[in-house]
Design a protein around this motif. Structure first.
Motif, PDB file in Angstrom:
ATOM      1  N   ASN A 120       0.843  -1.193   0.000  1.00 52.78           N
ATOM      2  CA  ASN A 120       0.000   0.000   0.000  1.00 52.78           C
ATOM      3  C   ASN A 120       0.882   1.248   0.000  1.00 52.78           C
ATOM      4  OD1 ASN A 120      -1.489   2.054   2.241  1.00 52.78           O
ATOM      5  ND2 ASN A 120      -2.738   1.407   0.525  1.00 52.78           N
ATOM      6  N   LYS A 121       1.138   1.795  -1.190  1.00 57.34           N
ATOM      7  CA  LYS A 121       2.038   2.945  -1.333  1.00 57.34           C
ATOM      8  C   LYS A 121       1.609   4.123  -0.466  1.00 57.34           C
ATOM      9  CE  LYS A 121       3.459   2.224  -6.156  1.00 57.34           C
ATOM     10  NZ  LYS A 121       2.873   0.894  -6.314  1.00 57.34           N
ATOM     11  N   GLU A 122       0.302   4.324  -0.378  1.00 61.75           N
ATOM     12  CA  GLU A 122      -0.231   5.537   0.233  1.00 61.75           C
ATOM     13  C   GLU A 122       0.155   5.674   1.706  1.00 61.75           C
ATOM     14  OE1 GLU A 122      -2.568   4.431  -3.351  1.00 61.75           O
ATOM     15  OE2 GLU A 122      -1.892   3.340  -1.570  1.00 61.75           O
ATOM     16  N   THR A 123       0.418   4.556   2.383  1.00 59.33           N
ATOM     17  CA  THR A 123       0.788   4.612   3.796  1.00 59.33           C
ATOM     18  C   THR A 123       2.044   5.450   3.999  1.00 59.33           C
ATOM     19  OG1 THR A 123      -0.269   2.507   4.351  1.00 59.33           O
ATOM     20  CG2 THR A 123       1.555   3.214   5.757  1.00 59.33           C
ATOM     21  N   LEU A 124       3.091   5.192   3.213  1.00 57.97           N
ATOM     22  CA  LEU A 124       4.331   5.948   3.358  1.00 57.97           C
ATOM     23  C   LEU A 124       4.288   7.274   2.603  1.00 57.97           C
ATOM     24  CD1 LEU A 124       7.174   3.272   3.269  1.00 57.97           C
ATOM     25  CD2 LEU A 124       6.089   4.351   5.240  1.00 57.97           C
ATOM     26  N   VAL A 125       3.531   7.331   1.520  1.00 62.21           N
ATOM     27  CA  VAL A 125       3.424   8.593   0.775  1.00 62.21           C
ATOM     28  C   VAL A 125       2.812   9.675   1.662  1.00 62.21           C
ATOM     29  CG1 VAL A 125       2.234   9.758  -1.127  1.00 62.21           C
ATOM     30  CG2 VAL A 125       3.347   7.552  -1.517  1.00 62.21           C
ATOM     31  N   ASP A 146       6.189  -3.933  -3.378  1.00 67.01           N
ATOM     32  CA  ASP A 146       6.324  -3.388  -4.739  1.00 67.01           C
ATOM     33  C   ASP A 146       7.616  -3.900  -5.358  1.00 67.01           C
ATOM     34  OD1 ASP A 146       4.003  -1.977  -4.840  1.00 67.01           O
ATOM     35  OD2 ASP A 146       4.885  -0.027  -4.375  1.00 67.01           O
ATOM     36  N   SER A 147       7.574  -4.252  -6.627  1.00 68.62           N
ATOM     37  CA  SER A 147       8.751  -4.856  -7.260  1.00 68.62           C
ATOM     38  C   SER A 147       9.957  -3.927  -7.217  1.00 68.62           C
ATOM     39  CB  SER A 147       8.431  -5.244  -8.709  1.00 68.62           C
ATOM     40  OG  SER A 147       8.106  -4.111  -9.483  1.00 68.62           O
ATOM     41  N   GLU A 148       9.737  -2.614  -7.376  1.00 65.86           N
ATOM     42  CA  GLU A 148      10.841  -1.669  -7.395  1.00 65.86           C
ATOM     43  C   GLU A 148      11.497  -1.542  -6.013  1.00 65.86           C
ATOM     44  OE1 GLU A 148       7.893  -0.707 -10.575  1.00 65.86           O
ATOM     45  OE2 GLU A 148       7.788  -1.077  -8.416  1.00 65.86           O
ATOM     46  N   HIS A 149      10.694  -1.396  -4.982  1.00 62.93           N
ATOM     47  CA  HIS A 149      11.260  -1.244  -3.651  1.00 62.93           C
ATOM     48  C   HIS A 149      11.820  -2.558  -3.124  1.00 62.93           C
ATOM     49  CE1 HIS A 149       8.403   2.206  -3.960  1.00 62.93           C
ATOM     50  NE2 HIS A 149       9.514   2.821  -3.612  1.00 62.93           N
ATOM     51  N   GLU A 217       6.169   6.147  -5.812  1.00 58.49           N
ATOM     52  CA  GLU A 217       7.286   5.277  -5.429  1.00 58.49           C
ATOM     53  C   GLU A 217       8.512   6.091  -5.034  1.00 58.49           C
ATOM     54  OE1 GLU A 217       7.899   2.522  -8.619  1.00 58.49           O
ATOM     55  OE2 GLU A 217       5.908   1.636  -8.391  1.00 58.49           O
ATOM     56  N   VAL A 218       8.722   7.236  -5.662  1.00 60.51           N
ATOM     57  CA  VAL A 218       9.830   8.117  -5.278  1.00 60.51           C
ATOM     58  C   VAL A 218       9.662   8.550  -3.824  1.00 60.51           C
ATOM     59  CG1 VAL A 218      10.833  10.408  -5.626  1.00 60.51           C
ATOM     60  CG2 VAL A 218      10.371   8.938  -7.600  1.00 60.51           C
ATOM     61  N   ILE A 219       8.450   8.988  -3.475  1.00 64.21           N
ATOM     62  CA  ILE A 219       8.187   9.427  -2.098  1.00 64.21           C
ATOM     63  C   ILE A 219       8.341   8.267  -1.132  1.00 64.21           C
ATOM     64  CG2 ILE A 219       6.481  10.461  -0.553  1.00 64.21           C
ATOM     65  CD1 ILE A 219       5.269  11.845  -3.035  1.00 64.21           C
ATOM     66  N   GLU A 220       7.814   7.117  -1.514  1.00 60.95           N
ATOM     67  CA  GLU A 220       7.915   5.927  -0.668  1.00 60.95           C
ATOM     68  C   GLU A 220       9.377   5.537  -0.448  1.00 60.95           C
ATOM     69  OE1 GLU A 220       5.752   1.525  -0.518  1.00 60.95           O
ATOM     70  OE2 GLU A 220       5.783   2.673  -2.376  1.00 60.95           O
ATOM     71  N   ALA A 221      10.192   5.603  -1.509  1.00 61.75           N
ATOM     72  CA  ALA A 221      11.606   5.230  -1.414  1.00 61.75           C
ATOM     73  C   ALA A 221      12.359   6.136  -0.451  1.00 61.75           C
ATOM     74  CB  ALA A 221      12.257   5.277  -2.792  1.00 61.75           C
ATOM     75  N   LYS A 222      11.973   7.418  -0.433  1.00 64.76           N
ATOM     76  CA  LYS A 222      12.640   8.367   0.476  1.00 64.76           C
ATOM     77  C   LYS A 222      12.536   7.884   1.926  1.00 64.76           C
ATOM     78  CE  LYS A 222      12.468  12.275   3.211  1.00 64.76           C
ATOM     79  NZ  LYS A 222      13.837  12.062   3.707  1.00 64.76           N
ATOM     80  N   TRP A 223      11.347   7.377   2.299  1.00 67.30           N
ATOM     81  CA  TRP A 223      11.133   6.954   3.681  1.00 67.30           C
ATOM     82  C   TRP A 223      11.648   5.548   3.940  1.00 67.30           C
ATOM     83  CZ3 TRP A 223      10.563  10.880   6.523  1.00 67.30           C
ATOM     84  CH2 TRP A 223       9.872  12.003   6.060  1.00 67.30           C
TER      85      TRP A 223
END
Length: 378
Positions: A120-125, A146-149, A217-223
């Motif tokens: 769930n991307k939105e949790t960290l976004v 997520d495959s990228e993370h 995903e950029v925002i998620e990756a930051k955290w």
């Protein structure tokens, strides 16, 4: 034996998670949830025998209760999701619901010291700092699905002492890679839902077509990886074979490569740090022998730029970006607005929002609700 609950078990990630569990055979499913798809949920109940299930839609929950005749406890609404995610016997929650509906159940699960397999991307976004601080406080692992993370997470194993110079998030480019703004004027819903490489739900597929998916995903990756926005680069990789890369300070780059199959990162999240055999497709480099890369055009895929902007502003702004996007995509899917209206509506919401720096969870939920109402009224 690992014991889990799955939030969103009837969606794309949820059903693939159950496929992984069929292969592993040593994971007990204790809780399942759906929004409205009680037909599929009922099939899952008969196969996996959970103790509790949750249905967001109250009428559908009542209908399922009648069908099951007391054999399984049926819960409803957000309280039901929270109960599914905080069951005493579980150790891991797979959060595969779409949207900010996953935020509070995930937060409550972390408070109860449950590990999170996060799809769930939105949790960290929307609440990255709050979630990561709570996870650290409770010694909880956030394992990316997520495959990228997942790719980045895998590349970092054995490299804890090495400083990250750059994270390289790969993007397929979606169905409109190489198109001009003029081409996108006439995009239909059906066009946007034709992803070239991945099979996903409607909302995420549209996000991929606008490249908002990559922005989130950029925002998620930051955290997830404790890096700055300037260290996160997006490149278009049409083959979707390299799922993401990490460049270290010495210039060495590590990449995770595999067929575009979500079951692989799901399995890794559920079995970490171990890997287990499966019978899913493996890479044949005699056939998959072309890897190409392109720079995304931010003047055309404006959603990606808006995500970078929201991350730079910080505070409550990413929550506004996410909520406005959810409503804009919803309106596009129901054919109320055009494809190119999506970034315009998001931008208007961001311009109108009075950013709250260092927001509480309540502030984030208020900003989310404000952005939804604002975007519905445009």
């Amino acid at each position: 034996m690992r014991k889990i609950s799955i939030l969103g078990s009837t969606g794309s990630i949820g059903t693939q998670t159950l496929d992984v569990i069929r292969n592993l055979k040593d994971i007990k499913v204790c809780g399942l949830s759906t929004n409205q798809n009680i037909e599929l949920l009922e099939q899952q109940i008969h196969e996996f025998h959970p103790k509790k299930v949750a249905v967001m839609d109250e009428k559908k929950a009542y209908e399922l209760k009648k069908r099951l005749n007391g054999s399984v406890e049926v819960l409803t609404g957000i309280d039901g999701l929270i109960e599914i995610s905080t069951m005493e016997e579980i150790d891991t929650v797979v959060t595969s619901v779409v949207g900010t509906i996953g935020l509070i159940p995930t937060f409550e699960a972390i408070k109860r010291k449950k590990n999170i397999a996060l799809a769930n991307k939105e949790t960290l976004v929307t609440a990255g700092q709050i979630i990561m601080e709570e996870a650290k406080k409770n010694d909880v692992s956030i394992l990316p699905v997520d495959s990228e993370h997942s790719a980045i997470f895998q590349c970092l194993q054995g490299n804890k002492q090495n400083s990250i110079h750059r994270i390289i998030l790969t993007a397929s480019g979606g169905p409109f890679r190489g198109k001009s703004l003029a081409d996108l004027q006439s995009v239909t819903v059906e066009d946007a839902l034709k992803h070239p490489n991945w099979s996903m739900g409607a909302k995420i597929t549209v996000d991929s077509s606008t490249m908002m998916n990559k922005g989130l995903e950029v925002i998620e990756a930051k955290w997830l990886f404790n890096v700055e926005a300037k260290q996160i680069e997006v490149v278009v990789h049409p083959q979707s074979m390299i799922h993401s890369m990490v460049e270290f300070e010495d210039g060495s780059i590590m990449a995770q490569i595999g067929e575009p199959d979500m079951r692989v990162p799901i399995q890794y999240a559920l079995t970490f740090p171990k890997r287990y055999k499966n019978n899913w497709p493996k890479v044949d480099f005699t056939k998959r022998n072309v890897f190409s890369f392109e720079q995304p055009d931010l003047s055309i895929f404006k959603c990606l730029q808006l995500a970078y902007d929201a991350l730079a502003i910080g505070g409550s702004m990413p929550a506004v970006l996410n909520a406005a996007n959810e409503i804009a995509v919803e309106r596009f899917l129901t054919k109320e607005i055009q494809f190119l209206d999506i970034p315009l509506m998001i931008e208007k919401a961001m311009e109108a929002h009075n950013t709250i720096m260092n927001p509480t969870l309540s502030d984030i939920l208020d900003a989310d609700q404000w952005a939804r109402e604002f975007t519905k009224g445009r």
